[in-house]
Design an enzyme around this catalytic site. Structure first.
Site, PDB file in Angstrom:
ATOM      1  N   ASP A   1      -5.635  -4.672  31.543  1.00 33.56           N
ATOM      2  CA  ASP A   1      -4.571  -4.695  30.523  1.00 33.56           C
ATOM      3  C   ASP A   1      -3.271  -5.279  31.073  1.00 33.56           C
ATOM      4  OD1 ASP A   1      -6.415  -3.385  28.888  1.00 33.56           O
ATOM      5  OD2 ASP A   1      -5.686  -1.410  29.478  1.00 33.56           O
TER       6      ASP A   1
ATOM      7  N   CYS B   1      14.531  20.913 -27.579  1.00 32.59           N
ATOM      8  CA  CYS B   1      15.936  20.590 -27.345  1.00 32.59           C
ATOM      9  C   CYS B   1      16.443  19.486 -28.268  1.00 32.59           C
ATOM     10  CB  CYS B   1      16.156  20.205 -25.890  1.00 32.59           C
ATOM     11  SG  CYS B   1      14.996  18.981 -25.267  1.00 32.59           S
TER      12      CYS B   1
ATOM     13  N   HIS C   1      -4.875  -3.937  22.186  1.00 33.43           N
ATOM     14  CA  HIS C   1      -4.690  -2.716  22.974  1.00 33.43           C
ATOM     15  C   HIS C   1      -3.733  -1.791  22.230  1.00 33.43           C
ATOM     16  CE1 HIS C   1      -4.689  -0.272  26.617  1.00 33.43           C
ATOM     17  NE2 HIS C   1      -3.390  -0.087  26.421  1.00 33.43           N
TER      18      HIS C   1
END
Length: 902
Positions: A142, A707, A106
């Site tokens: 339920d 760099c 559920h």
């Protein structure tokens, strides 16, 4: 155990498959009858495995179990009934028949939300926690004893679909399997359900889903999302029934400016805007609805409500017609009851259900080589004709996000049309700068104007930071799982790869990058960086620490690594996309949000990247991009009290200023990758040819705008002249030209001011007495081209020996044969320490020199070999903090210590 599975849907199918993998014997599957000629996925899977499948239309008549149905069930000898998802009423004669009874899934935390619409009501009530229950079936509704429960957080913009797909579906499958395992082991609990807190709500139906406007905006939002997609929350307006979907309370930065939509009973009219439909609660707070369904069933973006019919139908090419027919076959397979799929055939009116949407999307994605297609697209184009139009627009790349209008600048370049956004990117939208201020971005190849770009102002920084702060504190970004965050970054990397030719072309146009290098490095490494850090998202972990116990009690101490919040990232112009990626990928992987300031002279790939973040589904506000000047935008980011971290790559002078601002404002965390004067030591025992090639690369790679470029080469005296001769020979072979030509290997310098600086640098070298062997001049052609240059006889006191050129200028100095310590002393006699290199065949010498060189990176018998997994950063005045590798994550994380006593 012998198990009977009673249920339906993909959920039931997955539970069935997992139970079989666990070694259980499925003695029978009971599912619903075929609908419109289509079998349920659970039944189909079982039939493939040879498991008996029963499709009873009903189990009872007039309240009594049907004897023949019960007899067929009992003949199977099931020891347990598993009901993963079941829409039929199963009689107690079946429920109680097995030795272990029956368990049911559920989708709520019982006893809350009993009933068939539990997920809907979880959202409608604004529950902060959701989850599922597996319980022992009884004769109530339920109400059976609890076996297992798992809970999850309900996110503010969750819908039935998102909550189900994120948690209830995947975790529910695991939960059902775990429950059966507990039963098999005799460890399954039976906990009576408490009646305290119990609720029961009826099934949500279309007629009961009408919106009540006399409530706060949050309650209206909950009602809309609780009915999204089924049955759909609706209202009456403009003489028809309008159903709303995809609601959110995240309206930060939205202004209710647009066309009013009068809604009876609403406190204020809605407003149709570019972002969607803004609605108001009785508290005058806003919510935003992004999609709506008209009364005729057509789904449209809410922003399009007053725009009438869609643009004219596309005329399909022959290849697209072939694709359309292949897709028609997919529809035909999914809709077997439809004699012939025509343009007017409606997917849902022909009997398709939500499971068919998933199947359609997955089959079409496979057919179209992974095309980005969502379930939502099917709901937005329900007829076959509309679906094909939508699909073709996506395949052509014309499927812009309706919520974000993008004003492109288009350029036809080498048989490719590039489409470049040129506005600020704030809160997921491209917008003009305050006061509509703009500036020209220049093509260094010929000095022409590419386009006008919005010039951000301090007020725009405030807006971007506010959007990033809201996204961090209230948005979806901070609530999704780390794994889902990684999935979004993987998707972004995939989109960058799909657009790699366009991105490389923009880098060539805007930064002068040689196209082939841009494709491999500028863009290629950017893609690798996002993929690398996407993999880190769910691996950022704290630890547990043993501490002195507070006897007689005990203690547990643990650490958590957390994102710092809103980060500002300021990136340079030499690798516009790659430098953005190096910092942003780690920043996002750690869970932060970001405001990015690209270099003013190279904003276009950053803005194209912004567009791709929308396509990837990165939540709005997570990434914001502000082209503009460092003195305004960068300064405001450094000073802003809501920015918690600055990541900067640029000059040492500016880095010091940023560090001071970060300290004085709110003691921001800061990482700096600053200037360099990287030494490269070449010993006589090296592989000379390799040293020449790598020495060339160390200086001339990316036109010297690098760099970690070798700012000074120290060459052992015995091979000095030979080395210089070979270098000059190689320099003469270099092709200077249009960076978009595939055979060019040296393009223009990035911008005119930099070209002027290089000319002055060379003039200074000559004036001080260094020998100019070749180069030193501007190439006589349009654009900002500078000759590859070589200086020898450079002495330690000279300007060019100490200062970085950041251009294609090789500075060569001799050192005495065998004098290792002396050359090391000279190499380290600089305030910079970003990178360094050594060439020698002597492993002992290589180890000794690499140990003594004072630099964050040391290359041995190679150069420029960076990798996304290897930390990168400098020593001394080259900065601190790391990009790349696991170490980079720490720059964007904070460590929290938590101590328990028990």
């Amino acid at each position: 155990m012998k198990i009977a599975v009673i249920g339906q849907s993909l959920f039931g199918q997955e539970v069935y498959c997992h139970l079989r993998k666990e070694g259980h014997e499925i003695v029978g599957v009971f599912t619903i009858p075929d609908k419109d000629g289509k079998a349920d996925p659970l039944g189909l899977e079982a039939e493939k495995d040879g498991v008996p499948v029963f499709k009873f239309p009903r189990w009872r008549a007039r309240g009594q179990a049907l004897p023949d149905v019960v007899a067929k069930y009992q003949a199977l000898g099931a020891e347990l009934n598993v009901l993963p998802f079941c829409s039929q009423f199963i009689p107690m004669e079946v429920i109680d028949a097995p030795q272990h009874g029956s368990i049911i899934y559920h989708p709520s935390l019982l006893p809350r939300h009993r009933g068939a619409s539990a997920i809907n009501w979880t959202l409608i009530h604004g529950d902060k926690k959701g989850g599922f229950t597996i319980f022992w079936a009884d004769d109530g509704l339920d109400t059976g004893d609890l076996l297992l429960q798992k809970e999850c957080e309900v996110l503010p913009d969750d819908t039935v679909s998102t909550l189900y797909n994120r948690f209830l579906y995947p975790e529910g499958i695991k939960g059902m399997v775990e429950a059966v395992r507990l039963i098999a082991e005799g460890k399954a609990p039976r906990l009576p359900q408490p009646e305290e807190g119990a609720t029961y709500e009826g099934i949500q139906k279309k007629e009961t889903a009408k919106i009540n406007w006399d409530q706060p905006a949050e309650a209206i939002h909950n009602w809309i999302r609780g009915n999204d997609k089924v049955p759909g929350a609706w209202t009456e307006a403009c003489g028809q029934k309008l159903t709303f979907f995809n609601s959110t309370l995240n309206t930060s930065g939205l202004v209710p400016e647009g066309e009013d939509l009068v809604i009876p009973d609403a406190r204020r009219p809605g407003v149709v805007t570019k972002a969607g439909l803004i609605l108001f609660g009785n508290d005058d707070k806003m919510l935003l609805v992004k999609n709506m369904q008209l009364e005729d069933g057509k789904m449209i973006p809410a922003s399009q409500f007053f725009k009438g019919a869609a643009s004219s139908a596309l005329e399909l090419t022959e290849a697209e017609l072939v694709t359309a027919e292949a897709v028609r076959s997919v529809w035909q397979r999914i809709l077997p009851n439809v004699p012939e799929v025509e343009d007017a055939t409606d997917f849902f009116k022909s009997g398709a259900a939500s499971v068919d949407v998933v199947r359609l999307v997955e089959e079409v994605k496979e057919l179209c080589d992974g095309l980005e297609l969502e379930n939502e697209d099917v709901y937005m184009a329900t007829t076959f004709g509309d679906f094909i139009q939508l699909l073709v627009r996506k395949l052509r790349g014309e499927d812009e996000d309706s919520e974000c209008a993008i004003d492109y600048v288009e350029k036809a370049v080498k048989k490719l049309t590039v489409r470049m956004p040129h506005q600020l990117f704030i809160g997921g939208m491209f917008v003009d700068a305050e006061g509509s201020k703009t500036y020209d971005t220049i093509n260094p190849t010929d000095g022409s104007v590419i386009c006008q770009v919005s010039l951000a102002q301090p007020s725009d920084v405030d807006k971007a930071v506010a959007a990033a702060k809201d996204a961090f504190e209230n948005g979806l970004w901070g609530k999704i799982s780390a794994r889902d965050r990684g999935r979004l970054l993987y998707r972004l990397a995939d989109l960058m790869e799909q657009h790699q030719e366009e991105l490389a072309t923009i880098e060539a146009l805007d930064a002068g990058a040689v196209y082939t290098l841009a494709l491999k490095t500028h863009v290629g490494m950017s893609i690798q960086t996002f993929r690398y850090f996407a993999g880190w998202c769910d691996k950022i972990q704290g630890c547990t620490i043993p501490i002195n116990q507070a006897r007689p009690n005990r203690n547990l101490t643990l650490t958590r690594k957390e994102p710092v919040g809103v980060c500002g990232i300021v990136i340079p112009w030499n690798y516009p996309l790659m430098m953005l990626s190096w910092k942003t990928a780690a920043c996002l992987a750690a869970g932060n949000t970001v405001v990015i300031k690209p270099a003013q002279v190279t904003p276009l790939t950053a803005l194209k990247f912004a567009e791709l973040t929308l396509k990837a589904g990165i939540p709005k506000g997570v990434i914001n991009i502000l082209p503009g000047s460092g003195s305004l935008v960068g300064q405001r980011l450094s000073d802003h009290p809501d920015v918690r971290k600055i990541g900067f790559t640029g000059s040492t002078e500016v880095g010091k200023h940023i560090m001071k601002s970060c300290a004085l404002s709110n003691v921001k965390k800061v990482s700096l990758e600053l200037g360099g004067k990287s030494p490269l030591i070449i010993f006589a025992d090296c592989d000379l040819n390799k040293a020449v090639q790598m020495g060339m690369s160390s200086v001339f790679f990316n036109k010297g705008e690098n760099c970690i470029a070798a700012g000074r080469l120290f060459v052992e005296n015995s091979i000095h002249d030979q080395f210089v001769q070979k270098v000059v020979e190689e320099v003469k072979k270099m092709k200077i030209g249009n960076p978009l030509d595939r055979d060019t290997n040296h393009g223009p310098q990035n911008h005119q001011a930099h070209l002027k600086k290089l000319l002055e640098y060379c003039q200074c070298g000559v004036k001080e007495g260094a020998t100019l062997v070749c180069g030193g001049n501007q190439v006589p052609r349009p654009g900002f081209f500078f000759e590859p240059t070589v200086f020898t006889d450079v002495e330690d006191h000279m300007f060019i020996a100490k200062e970085e050129s950041f251009g294609p200028i090789m500075i060569i100095s001799r050192f005495a044969d065998g004098d290792v310590d002396a050359v090391l002393s000279r190499a380290n006699a600089t305030e910079f320490g970003l990178a360094s290199g050594v060439f020698t065949r002597d492993i002992n010498k290589a180890l000794y020199v690499s140990d003594k060189l004072e630099a964050g990176t040391v290359f041995v018998n190679t150069y420029n070999k960076t990798d996304v997994a290897a930390p990168f950063g400098g020593f001394k005045q080259s900065g601190f903090g790391k990009d790349l590798g696991e170490a980079a994550l720490n720059e964007y994380l904070r460590i929290k210590t938590v101590t328990f006593e028990y």
